[in-house]
Design a protein around this motif. Structure first.
Motif, PDB file in Angstrom:
ATOM      1  N   TYR A 623       0.968  -1.251   0.032  1.00  0.00           N
ATOM      2  CA  TYR A 623      -0.058  -0.142  -0.060  1.00  0.00           C
ATOM      3  C   TYR A 623       0.934   1.192   0.019  1.00  0.00           C
ATOM      4  N   ALA A 624       0.739   2.087  -0.984  1.00  0.00           N
ATOM      5  CA  ALA A 624       1.813   3.247  -1.076  1.00  0.00           C
ATOM      6  C   ALA A 624       0.894   4.412  -1.740  1.00  0.00           C
ATOM      7  N   GLU A 625       1.632   5.539  -1.416  1.00  0.00           N
ATOM      8  CA  GLU A 625       1.075   6.827  -1.860  1.00  0.00           C
ATOM      9  C   GLU A 625       2.518   7.795  -2.280  1.00  0.00           C
ATOM     10  N   TYR A 626       2.042   8.859  -3.092  1.00  0.00           N
ATOM     11  CA  TYR A 626       3.168   9.591  -3.625  1.00  0.00           C
ATOM     12  C   TYR A 626       2.444  10.938  -4.063  1.00  0.00           C
ATOM     13  N   ASN A 627       3.179  11.971  -3.598  1.00  0.00           N
ATOM     14  CA  ASN A 627       2.613  13.210  -3.892  1.00  0.00           C
ATOM     15  C   ASN A 627       1.077  13.878  -3.958  1.00  0.00           C
ATOM     16  N   CYS A 628       0.801  13.196  -2.884  1.00  0.00           N
ATOM     17  CA  CYS A 628      -0.854  13.418  -2.746  1.00  0.00           C
ATOM     18  C   CYS A 628      -1.009  14.600  -2.080  1.00  0.00           C
ATOM     19  N   LYS A 629      -2.145  15.205  -1.879  1.00  0.00           N
ATOM     20  CA  LYS A 629      -2.690  16.296  -0.997  1.00  0.00           C
ATOM     21  C   LYS A 629      -3.923  16.575  -0.458  1.00  0.00           C
ATOM     22  N   VAL A 639      -0.063   3.907   8.769  1.00  0.00           N
ATOM     23  CA  VAL A 639       0.421   2.667   9.431  1.00  0.00           C
ATOM     24  C   VAL A 639       1.858   2.499   9.053  1.00  0.00           C
ATOM     25  N   ALA A 640       2.657   1.981   9.905  1.00  0.00           N
ATOM     26  CA  ALA A 640       4.036   1.973   9.506  1.00  0.00           C
ATOM     27  C   ALA A 640       4.253   0.885   8.474  1.00  0.00           C
ATOM     28  N   TRP A 641       3.348   0.006   8.088  1.00  0.00           N
ATOM     29  CA  TRP A 641       3.611  -1.035   6.960  1.00  0.00           C
ATOM     30  C   TRP A 641       3.125  -0.610   5.719  1.00  0.00           C
ATOM     31  N   SER A 642       2.884   0.612   5.578  1.00  0.00           N
ATOM     32  CA  SER A 642       2.465   1.325   4.160  1.00  0.00           C
ATOM     33  C   SER A 642       3.839   2.036   3.778  1.00  0.00           C
ATOM     34  N   HIS A 643       3.734   2.762   2.608  1.00  0.00           N
ATOM     35  CA  HIS A 643       4.826   3.277   2.084  1.00  0.00           C
ATOM     36  C   HIS A 643       4.466   4.804   1.356  1.00  0.00           C
ATOM     37  N   GLN A 644       5.312   5.509   1.428  1.00  0.00           N
ATOM     38  CA  GLN A 644       5.436   6.671   0.621  1.00  0.00           C
ATOM     39  C   GLN A 644       6.511   6.570  -0.493  1.00  0.00           C
ATOM     40  N   LEU A 645       6.150   6.492  -1.679  1.00  0.00           N
ATOM     41  CA  LEU A 645       6.978   6.343  -2.629  1.00  0.00           C
ATOM     42  C   LEU A 645       8.193   7.482  -2.847  1.00  0.00           C
ATOM     43  N   THR A 646       9.302   7.103  -3.403  1.00  0.00           N
ATOM     44  CA  THR A 646      10.436   8.233  -3.956  1.00  0.00           C
ATOM     45  C   THR A 646      10.182   8.689  -4.991  1.00  0.00           C
ATOM     46  N   LYS A 647      10.455   9.813  -5.701  1.00  0.00           N
ATOM     47  CA  LYS A 647      10.108  10.185  -6.892  1.00  0.00           C
ATOM     48  C   LYS A 647      10.829   9.097  -7.968  1.00  0.00           C
ATOM     49  N   LYS A 648      11.859   8.643  -7.806  1.00  0.00           N
ATOM     50  CA  LYS A 648      12.262   7.340  -8.825  1.00  0.00           C
ATOM     51  C   LYS A 648      11.355   6.108  -8.641  1.00  0.00           C
ATOM     52  N   GLU A 649      11.011   5.671  -7.427  1.00  0.00           N
ATOM     53  CA  GLU A 649       9.995   4.722  -7.473  1.00  0.00           C
ATOM     54  C   GLU A 649       8.489   4.972  -8.207  1.00  0.00           C
ATOM     55  N   ALA A 650       8.266   6.109  -7.864  1.00  0.00           N
ATOM     56  CA  ALA A 650       6.806   6.438  -8.629  1.00  0.00           C
ATOM     57  C   ALA A 650       7.014   6.775  -9.965  1.00  0.00           C
TER      58      ALA A 650
END
Length: 669
Positions: A623-629, A639-650
């Protein structure tokens, strides 16, 4: 006007303005087309607006190819002030002036700065003043010597102007600034003159109407040369946007109808289905070579330049000498110019529905084409081929070589519809999203077929590959009575666009072995797990609406699958009573769900995700997110087991990567 508004699809960033922040925008049009209107009330937007005001000349227009979002030094600002009265290089080419007017309208909608209103109106006056008496527009105004004085369809310059005048003349709400009645009347007259010019410049080949050239002589209206490699010719690209504009006119005149019918026949005649363009890129992603590869049954393309008498494609280098194939010209022009286009396919796609809507009677030749392309009409009033959608599906050929279009006229169709596996390559097209409604009321308890009853509750079931649906509302009306699917998709290469998908629990089910599915510009609402299943599905520019506090998604992504559910540039909204909504929970432990560049309302819970009492999901789900608002985007509290993507990953979450299939670029057809 729907087809001309789609390109205003926009992306929202809620960040503070700085010089560095300005430079993060690669292209000026990206700034104009941001998704959330509220961004245009930010300090960042206001500072960019100051630049736009500086670049506007006193006559009302703007120069082209300016990155308006880039910071200006005091010296640069003074130079722009000194240029205010300069009359050189003011244009509508490459979107100039038209796009700046749109920006000012979006600014004024949020900030009632009278300078924005004045800027827009000056731009509008510039467009009106620049029009020739014959209805056309030059590329530059005041006039610039050379081919720039020709009536310019090139890169859709004149179409862009006419779209603005149509909105102003019809007094729609598209622009936030309302001109005086006098200006509205001028816009109406200018639009009518422009359409008259279009009709008069449509080229006749041995007395038969075809398409248009990129430029036409401002006096004779004949096709005209531009740059050395842009010889007078018929243009597949420019002609497409011209005819789409004509098709947007309500109650078209007989002359407009004849024009549209004629160019539709010409597009069918000139399409190329035995070539594909292959681009060779270097490590930086820049095109270093283009090759045309012979390919059987290739997707149709059209040449940018066609001989005025034979329709034969030709190509030119800067020496102005015509060549018969792309490989005969130098690499600089070969790789630096668009020689082919698939833009006319949108005309061919929309033409059948336009013909039905406008009561166009087809000739025997056209009727033969209609039969060949398998066009079926459903209408409750008996004016079509069938009165029920399912009957039209039954009448559709199995495993057809060409697309079968089932056009559904406005009405409420209370029926359960199934697209069987044998009905591949089928398009279900509604007359309008708001008024073409497929509805049924099955639910888990009503079906009563055991523990798997959910999967029989659908209103519309898609089992046939290469399916598309557009301009429809698909609804399960059973209400709060447990699981009740509105749309069930268990097929591959399925595209759903501009549709409402309405229900409560389990609104949208997405499955199928290795299935790829694409949703764009849709509105999807529900309560619990209302988007669920194991398919790889991309949602772009969609509104995802929660009716109550619960869960948006319940993915069951198979182990080892690269992508599950991906939401890009979507807006997550909710009813006022829905105050605690999770982004998702895992129906199966390898669930994958990612949100990129999405706006999340305050109804999204800070923790974001829930494990559905499955500890193994915390190790295996992604479960991940990137650059949301938005207020619902609280990455620090997830939750600690989710992810915030890096720009490279996104960056790997491109449409091409997510929807990659054995049929290339199926999602763009």
């Amino acid at each position: 006007m729907i087809q001309f508004k789609k390109y205003i699809a926009l992306v929202f960033f809620s960040i503070c303005f700085s010089i560095n922040a300005q430079n993060t925008y690669k292209n000026w049009p990206d700034v104009i087309r941001k998704n959330d209107a509220s961004w245009f009330g930010t300090e960042e937007a206001k500072k960019i607006a100051e630049n736009v005001l500086l670049y506007q000349r006193n006559i009302g227009g703007w120069p082209k190819n300016i990155q308006m979002q880039n910071a200006l030094s005091e010296t640069e600002k003074q130079k722009l002030v000194d240029l205010k009265s300069d009359l050189h290089d003011i244009t509508t080419d490459n979107g100039a002036t038209c796009q700046e007017m749109l920006f000012m309208s979006r600014m004024y909608a949020q900030v009632k700065d009278e300078r924005y209103k004045e800027s827009f109106l000056k731009g509008l006056n510039y467009l009106l003043e620049a029009q020739y008496d014959n209805g056309g527009w030059p590329q530059f105004f005041p006039l610039k010597k050379g081919y720039y004085t020709h009536i310019t369809y090139n890169d859709n310059s004149m179409v862009n102007i006419l779209v603005i005048l149509k909105e102003i003349g019809e007094e729609t709400d598209f622009y936030s600034i309302k001109p005086s009645k006098e200006i509205v009347e001028k816009a109406k007259k200018a639009f009518d003159k422009g359409i008259d010019c279009i009709l008069k410049t449509q080229y006749k080949q041995n007395g038969v109407l075809t398409g248009w050239c990129a430029q036409h002589d401002e006096f004779t209206l004949a096709p005209a040369n531009a740059r050395a490699f842009e010889l007078a010719s018929l243009s597949g690209f420019e002609s497409a946007k011209i005819v789409l504009l004509l098709m947007s006119i309500e109650k078209p005149s007989p002359e407009i109808i004849t024009s549209i019918k004629s160019v539709n026949i010409w597009f069918e005649k000139t399409k190329i289905t035995n070539l594909e363009e292959k681009r060779v890129l270097n490590d930086a992603g820049k095109i270093i070579d283009k090759k045309m590869i012979p390919t059987a049954n290739a997707a149709p393309i059209w040449a940018r330049f066609m001989d005025l008498e034979t329709n034969e494609p030709f190509f030119c280098d800067r020496d102005g000498i015509r060549k018969k194939s792309l490989d005969q010209i130098g690499s600089e022009r070969r790789n630096g110019y668009s020689w082919y286009s698939d833009a006319p396919k949108e005309v061919l796609k929309k033409y059948p529905a336009w013909a039905v809507k406008n009561g166009v009677k087809v000739s025997s030749a056209e009727a033969s084409d209609k039969k060949k392309t398998n066009f079926i009409t459903v209408a409750q009033d008996g004016s079509g081929d069938f009165t029920k959608i399912q009957d039209a599906i039954y009448a559709s050929p199995a495993f057809p070589y060409e697309k079968v279009t089932v056009f559904v006229k406005n009405g409420i169709y209370n029926e359960k519809v199934r697209i069987p596996e044998c009905n591949t390559n089928l398009a279900l097209v509604g007359e309008s999203k708001e008024n073409t409604i497929i509805t049924f009321d099955d639910n888990f308890s009503k079906i009563n077929l055991g523990r798997n009853s959910t999967f029989y509750t659908y209103t519309l079931m898609v089992e046939g590959d290469d399916f598309s649906a557009s301009n429809l509302t698909i609804k399960n009306t059973s209400g709060e009575k447990g699981q009740a699917i509105a749309l069930s998709v268990v097929a591959n290469r399925v595209k759903i666009s501009n549709c409402n998908i309405l229900g409560n629990q389990d609104t949208l089910y997405l499955s199928g072995k290795n299935a790829k599915q694409y949703f764009t510009d849709c509105y999807i609402e529900g309560t619990t797990d209302f988007i669920f299943g194991g398919a790889t599905a991309l949602f772009e520019n969609c509104t995802i609406h929660s009716i109550k506090s619960s869960y948006v998604t319940a993915a069951s992504t198979p182990e080892g699958t690269a992508f599950g559910f991906v939401f890009k540039n979507c807006k997550l909204t909710a009813e006022p009573s829905a105050t605690a909504v999770y982004l998702g929970r895992p129906w199966r432990i390898y669930a994958k769900t990612v949100y990129i560049n999405c706006e999340m309302g305050r109804h999204i819970k800070p923790e974001g995700w829930e494990n559905w009492s499955k500890p193994d999901a915390e190790k295996n789900a992604f479960y991940a997110e990137y650059n949301c608002k938005g207020e619902g985007f609280q990455p620090a509290k997830r939750v600690a087991w989710s992810h915030q993507l890096t720009k490279k990953e996104a960056e790997k979450y491109t449409t091409e990567n997510i929807l990659k299939d054995s049929v290339p670029n199926w999602f763009s057809k």
